[in-house]
Design a protein around this motif. Structure first.
Motif, PDB file in Angstrom:
ATOM      1  N   LEU A  79       5.168   0.405   4.548  1.00  0.00           N
ATOM      2  CA  LEU A  79       5.534   0.270   3.141  1.00  0.00           C
ATOM      3  C   LEU A  79       7.009   0.618   2.953  1.00  0.00           C
ATOM      4  CD1 LEU A  79       2.437   1.794   1.299  1.00  0.00           C
ATOM      5  CD2 LEU A  79       2.937  -0.592   1.788  1.00  0.00           C
ATOM      6  N   LEU A 104       3.957   2.590  -4.618  1.00  0.00           N
ATOM      7  CA  LEU A 104       3.047   1.693  -3.914  1.00  0.00           C
ATOM      8  C   LEU A 104       1.997   2.505  -3.148  1.00  0.00           C
ATOM      9  CD1 LEU A 104       2.863  -1.336  -3.647  1.00  0.00           C
ATOM     10  CD2 LEU A 104       4.226  -1.212  -1.584  1.00  0.00           C
ATOM     11  N   MET A 221      -0.932  -3.669   2.275  1.00  0.00           N
ATOM     12  CA  MET A 221      -0.969  -4.128   0.883  1.00  0.00           C
ATOM     13  C   MET A 221      -2.359  -4.630   0.504  1.00  0.00           C
ATOM     14  SD  MET A 221       2.053  -3.947  -0.621  1.00  0.00           S
ATOM     15  CE  MET A 221       2.240  -5.330  -1.727  1.00  0.00           C
TER      16      MET A 221
END
Lengths: 424, 200
Positions: A79, A104, A221
């Protein structure tokens, strides 16, 4: 009367370092036996069990477990690389990338400290190399890590929803909106800091570099996509989404990235479940106390008491109260104990329960970085080998930013409520 | 969540008494049990969600079984937390106490813990017996509903033993192991495999 005695006993016991669950149970038992209605005491044991016999609470152990798996694995690194390639070229880009990565990461993890250990060690050296001071880097990472508490999934938000009986999906959206406000505030501060300290920026990453880091981040993700898509696409309940996230993280870390072995996972399950028990026993004890308080009509009396006070003042009072309590008690315990008392009074003066959830959790998130007792401070000391004084001093400007963001989301409800509005 | 990760459930130390050895065996077993329960909950709910969505069926009773396991996790886990002094506690003020006062405080806390555990052990035992007697079943599983409630006398019973052990340990002049509740026992090591690039 019974209620004031109960609160007095709890306070004395807590100050005396009695474990929180024990303080709550002892105070409830004493008040019940002395002032309680003529009921067989066995109802207390029944309340203790029924307090954790709730399907939506299952999301708590599962999200904690998922966070434990993710924070030991490799997902964080990927990430970071993604965000760096996207915003590394603007002034203050690396600091902004840190904030965005933590955001995130918050969409995967539900607790406010996991990002420090899984993102911190990766971004910290790189921030220092680019000319940010050690103190700024530590303050930034510790503060941005609290985004995990705001951005769904969030254990504190789940606990709030369960305690106040509102929709977890709606409170999640309010948390997301509040988290975005905080992301914006932190990012602006990062850019200002970089400009004032003349910190340079990276070359813009080429399209193919961006594509490459995007591809590498694709598997991690999948987690937020699975969680969000599952909940809001109507596939999963939040609890099932949590189970799916656990299994996804297990498969990714053991089979795809090969970062953890099956044995690691089993060892981790024992550690996680013991951590989880600290929360579950508090939920059980808290529900016993809440049951007794409701029996004594305490929430109703509080609401009546506040009947004529304007909402603005009540909001300020809630903020001050929760902020101070958050400085001493860990966020999840505070949510379990406080929200059943605060929510009815707030509702009585017209404060939306969903909005209140975002406000309370934001306050408690700030409590993670405030001295004397913010958990993130201690984890930061360990992770970055810094002294208590050093960490506290550098976290102060970030606390100011957080308070500013808190004021915004408290007094401009639209900043938070537009998102649940769309969702409903 | 790192404020209470007792990585070593079986501390070595001078606080050995006749209760400690059997309790260590119980620690080991219940540690494995709570871990297995967490994995089981995960798998049950995962299977249920996917089966319902993709195959249009659900494991009957899966949801209820998961709740039952969580209740057992609560009380067994709570026993393990007592053993390692890892329950969440606010110790900002007690840190200021001198050694002798803090021993007395610990003694009183253990005494309180013992009393409350006995109280709930008795009530929980009573409750379980009543519900076993009433013959109630779980709503979706062919088991007695009393299994939910049995977790209270079992968990509280174990906590009674743990508190007695600690009281004995304090009385014989040996301290309690101090587990700094809000600081992780050791930094969580974040290693990144050398194969970072290969398996992209």
């Amino acid at each position: 009367m019974a209620a004031s005695v109960l609160i007095a006993i709890v306070t004395v016991l807590l100050v005396g370092a009695v474990p929180i669950y024990l303080a709550i149970l002892a105070a409830t038992v004493i008040s019940f036996e002395v002032f309680g209605p003529p009921m067989p005491s066995v109802v207390l044991a029944q309340r203790l069990v029924e307090g954790v016999n709730i399907f939506s609470i299952l999301a708590v152990p599962l999200f904690v477990y998922a966070a434990d798996i993710v924070s030991r694995g490799e997902i964080g690194t990927r990430l970071v690389k993604l965000m760096e390639s996207l915003v590394g070229h603007i002034t203050g880009g690396l600091a902004v990338a840190t904030v965005l990565t933590c955001a995130l990461f918050g969409a995967i993890s539900g607790i406010g400290a996991a990002a420090i250990v899984s993102i911190g060690p990766i971004v910290y050296p790189s921030l220092i190399r680019h000319g940010y001071s050690k103190g700024f880097a530590i303050g930034l990472i510790l503060t941005a890590s609290t985004l995990s508490m705001l951005i769904p999934p969030s254990v504190a938000m789940i606990l709030y929803s369960v305690q106040v009986s509102v929709s977890i999906a709606q409170v999640f959206l309010a948390g997301l909106a509040a988290g975005l406000v905080f992301v914006a505030a932190l990012s602006i501060y990062c850019v200002i800091y970089a400009v004032r300290h003349g910190i340079g920026h990276n070359k813009r990453a080429t399209r193919s570099e961006q594509f490459r880091s995007f591809r590498r981040a694709l598997i991690p993700m999948g987690l937020p996509v699975l969680i969000f898509g599952g909940i809001y696409g109507g596939v999963f309940t939040p609890t099932e989404a949590a189970a799916a996230a656990c299994v996804y993280a297990m498969i990714v870390e053991t089979l795809v990235f090969r970062h953890l072995t099956l044995f690691d996972l089993l060892k981790l399950s024992r550690e996680s479940s013991i951590t989880i028990a600290t929360l579950l026993i508090l939920i059980a004890a808290g529900s016993t106390m809440t049951w007794f308080m409701t029996l004594e009509q305490v929430p109703a009396m509080l609401a009546l008491l506040l009947g004529d006070v304007p909402g603005v003042v009540v909001l300020l009072a809630i903020n001050v109260l929760v902020l101070i309590i958050g400085m001493f008690i860990d966020p999840n315990s505070a949510v379990i104990v406080l929200s059943p008392l605060i929510a009815p009074s707030a509702a009585a003066v017209g404060i939306d329960s969903i909005h209140l959830g975002a406000i309370m959790v934001f306050n408690l998130a700030i409590g993670m970085i405030t001295p004397p007792f913010g958990l993130n401070i201690f984890i930061g000391m360990r992770t970055f080998r810094a002294s208590y004084g050093e960490v506290v001093k550098n976290v102060l400007p970030f606390i100011a930013i957080a308070l500013l963001a808190l004021l915004l989301i408290t007094y401009i409800p639209q900043l938070v409520m537009w998102l649940p509005g769309i969702g409903s | 969540m790192f404020f209470a990760p007792p990585t070593t459930l079986h501390r070595e130390g001078p606080d050995m008494n006749w209760l400690e050895a059997p309790l260590r065996a119980i620690d080991r077993v219940s540690g494995v049990i709570v871990g297995a329960m967490l994995v089981a909950i995960t798998m049950i709910l995962f299977t249920n969600a996917f089966a319902r969505y993709f195959a249009g069926f659900a494991i009957i009773g899966g949801e209820e079984l998961a709740r039952c396991l969580m209740i057992w996790m609560t009380f067994l886990g709570s026993y393990l937390l007592v053993r390692t002094q890892s329950h969440i506690v606010i110790d900002v003020f007690s840190r200021l106490l001198p050694e002798q006062a803090s021993r007395i405080a610990n003694f009183l806390i253990c005494l309180l813990g013992l009393s409350i555990s006995i109280y709930f052990f008795v009530l929980g035992y009573d409750l379980t017996q009543r519900i076993f007697g009433s013959g109630q079943r779980m709503s979706s599983l062919p088991f007695a509903r009393a299994w939910f409630y049995l977790s209270v006398p079992v968990g509280m019973g174990l906590m009674i033993l743990a508190f007695i052990q600690q009281l004995l340990s304090l009385l014989t002049g040996r301290g309690l192991p101090l587990n700094d509740d809000f600081i992780p026992p050791e930094p969580v090591s974040v290693t990144h495999g050398p194969d970072l690039e290969e398996n992209a």
